[in-house]
Design a protein around this motif. Sequence first.
Motif, PDB file in Angstrom:
ATOM      1  N   ALA A 151      32.684  46.246  27.711  1.00  0.00           N
ATOM      2  CA  ALA A 151      33.439  47.410  28.189  1.00  0.00           C
ATOM      3  C   ALA A 151      34.922  47.280  27.849  1.00  0.00           C
ATOM      4  N   TYR A 152      35.462  46.082  28.030  1.00  0.00           N
ATOM      5  CA  TYR A 152      36.881  45.870  27.748  1.00  0.00           C
ATOM      6  C   TYR A 152      37.185  46.112  26.273  1.00  0.00           C
ATOM      7  N   ARG A 153      36.318  45.617  25.383  1.00  0.00           N
ATOM      8  CA  ARG A 153      36.548  45.797  23.941  1.00  0.00           C
ATOM      9  C   ARG A 153      36.462  47.261  23.530  1.00  0.00           C
ATOM     10  N   GLN A 154      35.750  48.069  24.348  1.00  0.00           N
ATOM     11  CA  GLN A 154      35.643  49.502  24.065  1.00  0.00           C
ATOM     12  C   GLN A 154      36.766  50.301  24.737  1.00  0.00           C
ATOM     13  N   GLY A 155      37.704  49.598  25.361  1.00  0.00           N
ATOM     14  CA  GLY A 155      38.836  50.264  25.982  1.00  0.00           C
ATOM     15  C   GLY A 155      38.503  50.923  27.307  1.00  0.00           C
ATOM     16  N   LYS A 156      37.466  50.440  27.984  1.00  0.00           N
ATOM     17  CA  LYS A 156      37.041  51.033  29.248  1.00  0.00           C
ATOM     18  C   LYS A 156      37.645  50.285  30.425  1.00  0.00           C
ATOM     19  N   ARG A 157      37.846  51.019  31.518  1.00  0.00           N
ATOM     20  CA  ARG A 157      38.378  50.422  32.743  1.00  0.00           C
ATOM     21  C   ARG A 157      37.202  49.954  33.595  1.00  0.00           C
ATOM     22  N   VAL A 158      37.232  48.685  33.984  1.00  0.00           N
ATOM     23  CA  VAL A 158      36.107  48.073  34.696  1.00  0.00           C
ATOM     24  C   VAL A 158      36.494  47.754  36.136  1.00  0.00           C
ATOM     25  N   VAL A 159      35.617  48.106  37.074  1.00  0.00           N
ATOM     26  CA  VAL A 159      35.765  47.712  38.471  1.00  0.00           C
ATOM     27  C   VAL A 159      34.603  46.813  38.848  1.00  0.00           C
ATOM     28  N   ARG A 160      34.940  45.633  39.344  1.00  0.00           N
ATOM     29  CA  ARG A 160      33.940  44.702  39.881  1.00  0.00           C
ATOM     30  C   ARG A 160      34.049  44.807  41.392  1.00  0.00           C
ATOM     31  N   LEU A 161      33.097  45.464  42.026  1.00  0.00           N
ATOM     32  CA  LEU A 161      33.194  45.799  43.449  1.00  0.00           C
ATOM     33  C   LEU A 161      32.449  44.775  44.292  1.00  0.00           C
ATOM     34  N   HIS A 162      33.223  44.060  45.098  1.00  0.00           N
ATOM     35  CA  HIS A 162      32.669  43.016  45.962  1.00  0.00           C
ATOM     36  C   HIS A 162      32.718  43.459  47.418  1.00  0.00           C
ATOM     37  N   THR A 163      31.902  42.822  48.245  1.00  0.00           N
ATOM     38  CA  THR A 163      31.918  43.114  49.673  1.00  0.00           C
ATOM     39  C   THR A 163      33.123  42.458  50.343  1.00  0.00           C
ATOM     40  N   GLY A 164      33.560  43.027  51.464  1.00  0.00           N
ATOM     41  CA  GLY A 164      34.629  42.429  52.256  1.00  0.00           C
ATOM     42  C   GLY A 164      35.896  42.233  51.461  1.00  0.00           C
ATOM     43  N   ASP A 165      36.464  41.032  51.572  1.00  0.00           N
ATOM     44  CA  ASP A 165      37.605  40.637  50.756  1.00  0.00           C
ATOM     45  C   ASP A 165      37.099  39.659  49.703  1.00  0.00           C
ATOM     46  N   PRO A 166      37.347  39.926  48.428  1.00  0.00           N
ATOM     47  CA  PRO A 166      36.746  39.081  47.383  1.00  0.00           C
ATOM     48  C   PRO A 166      37.252  37.652  47.353  1.00  0.00           C
ATOM     49  N   THR A 167      38.383  37.371  48.025  1.00  0.00           N
ATOM     50  CA  THR A 167      38.909  36.010  48.012  1.00  0.00           C
ATOM     51  C   THR A 167      38.232  35.101  49.026  1.00  0.00           C
ATOM     52  N   MET A 227      41.992  46.840  31.501  1.00  0.00           N
ATOM     53  CA  MET A 227      42.152  46.000  32.690  1.00  0.00           C
ATOM     54  C   MET A 227      40.844  45.959  33.476  1.00  0.00           C
ATOM     55  N   VAL A 228      40.577  44.820  34.073  1.00  0.00           N
ATOM     56  CA  VAL A 228      39.427  44.636  34.955  1.00  0.00           C
ATOM     57  C   VAL A 228      39.952  44.438  36.367  1.00  0.00           C
ATOM     58  N   TYR A 229      39.325  45.093  37.334  1.00  0.00           N
ATOM     59  CA  TYR A 229      39.777  45.003  38.720  1.00  0.00           C
ATOM     60  C   TYR A 229      38.655  44.450  39.601  1.00  0.00           C
ATOM     61  N   PHE A 230      38.935  43.334  40.262  1.00  0.00           N
ATOM     62  CA  PHE A 230      38.048  42.819  41.304  1.00  0.00           C
ATOM     63  C   PHE A 230      38.517  43.450  42.615  1.00  0.00           C
ATOM     64  N   ILE A 231      37.659  44.263  43.219  1.00  0.00           N
ATOM     65  CA  ILE A 231      38.080  45.043  44.382  1.00  0.00           C
ATOM     66  C   ILE A 231      37.222  44.699  45.590  1.00  0.00           C
ATOM     67  N   GLY A 232      37.890  44.473  46.728  1.00  0.00           N
ATOM     68  CA  GLY A 232      37.171  44.285  47.988  1.00  0.00           C
ATOM     69  C   GLY A 232      36.799  45.633  48.572  1.00  0.00           C
ATOM     70  N   ALA A 233      35.501  45.858  48.762  1.00  0.00           N
ATOM     71  CA  ALA A 233      35.015  47.153  49.267  1.00  0.00           C
ATOM     72  C   ALA A 233      35.089  47.254  50.776  1.00  0.00           C
ATOM     73  N   GLY A 234      35.427  46.149  51.448  1.00  0.00           N
ATOM     74  CA  GLY A 234      35.397  46.153  52.904  1.00  0.00           C
ATOM     75  C   GLY A 234      34.035  45.732  53.421  1.00  0.00           C
ATOM     76  N   PRO A 235      33.876  45.690  54.730  1.00  0.00           N
ATOM     77  CA  PRO A 235      32.660  45.118  55.318  1.00  0.00           C
ATOM     78  C   PRO A 235      31.442  46.036  55.327  1.00  0.00           C
ATOM     79  N   GLY A 236      31.626  47.336  55.300  1.00  0.00           N
ATOM     80  CA  GLY A 236      30.463  48.228  55.381  1.00  0.00           C
ATOM     81  C   GLY A 236      30.874  49.683  55.387  1.00  0.00           C
ATOM     82  N   ASP A 237      31.661  50.066  56.367  1.00  0.00           N
ATOM     83  CA  ASP A 237      32.186  51.422  56.458  1.00  0.00           C
ATOM     84  C   ASP A 237      32.957  51.735  55.177  1.00  0.00           C
TER      85      ASP A 237
END
Length: 250
Positions: free
Chosen positions: A68-84, A1-11
């Motif tokens: 990474a996905y083909r190797q069975g690894k868990r991927v996090v795509r870390l974006h600022t704020g809210d990714p939407t 699974m790949v996860y697009f995650i919102g990291a928040g604004p800074g803190d």
Amino acid sequence: MVYFIGAGPGDVDLITVKGRRLLKEADVVIYAGSLVSTEHLNFCKEGVEVYDSSSMNLDEITQIIGNAYRQGKRVVRLHTGDPTLYGAILEQMRELDKLNIPYEVVPGVSSFTASCARVKREFTVPEVTQTVILTRISGRTPVPEEEDLEVLAAHKSSMAIFLSVHEIDRVVEKLKRGYQDENVPCAVVYKATWQDEEVIVGTLKDIADKVKDKNIRRTAQILVGYFLNDNGTYSRLYDKNFSHEFRDAL
């Protein structure tokens, strides 16, 4: 699974509990290095592969995720704020769809809510406004004509303007024409919740000069609207004379 995650604004503590947990479990992390605090990486497990996407293009990002996905690894795509919101995730998700790679989007705290919190105001004030407009000024990324700042400002709603502080003079002129009032209160929050945060408060009459005096050209949220005043109006939700489903009026 790949996860697009919102990291928040800074803190770093403004990432969600779910986002932090997934980050700790990730085998591969691709983070927006120009915007996301590197302190988030301190929560990653030993041996995690880390990539800074600030100098990468879409093909390069997709290749790393795909491998990474083909190797069975868990991927996090870390974006600022809210990714939407202005997250540029749509094109990434389209590429993953082509490759039949499953993904999930984990929301985060946006800079517009963080900025409002830092100025200790509420966007939706009874008898003042019940609408919040999130937008940006046109530039290298065009904006539809019907969403021009002047047109949107004519609603006199609360506004949070992204990615526009470098054009503060043009922003102010459009807002003045839309609101038809140069005394509309404004706040510019530079790097909301970061250690070097700055908050500049003024009106459409003087905010541009104040921003230029501070030499703020990027990473700032522009808040505009009468919600920034102390209008003396309040919600009736907790008024002892107001009845609702869970409480009778006194």
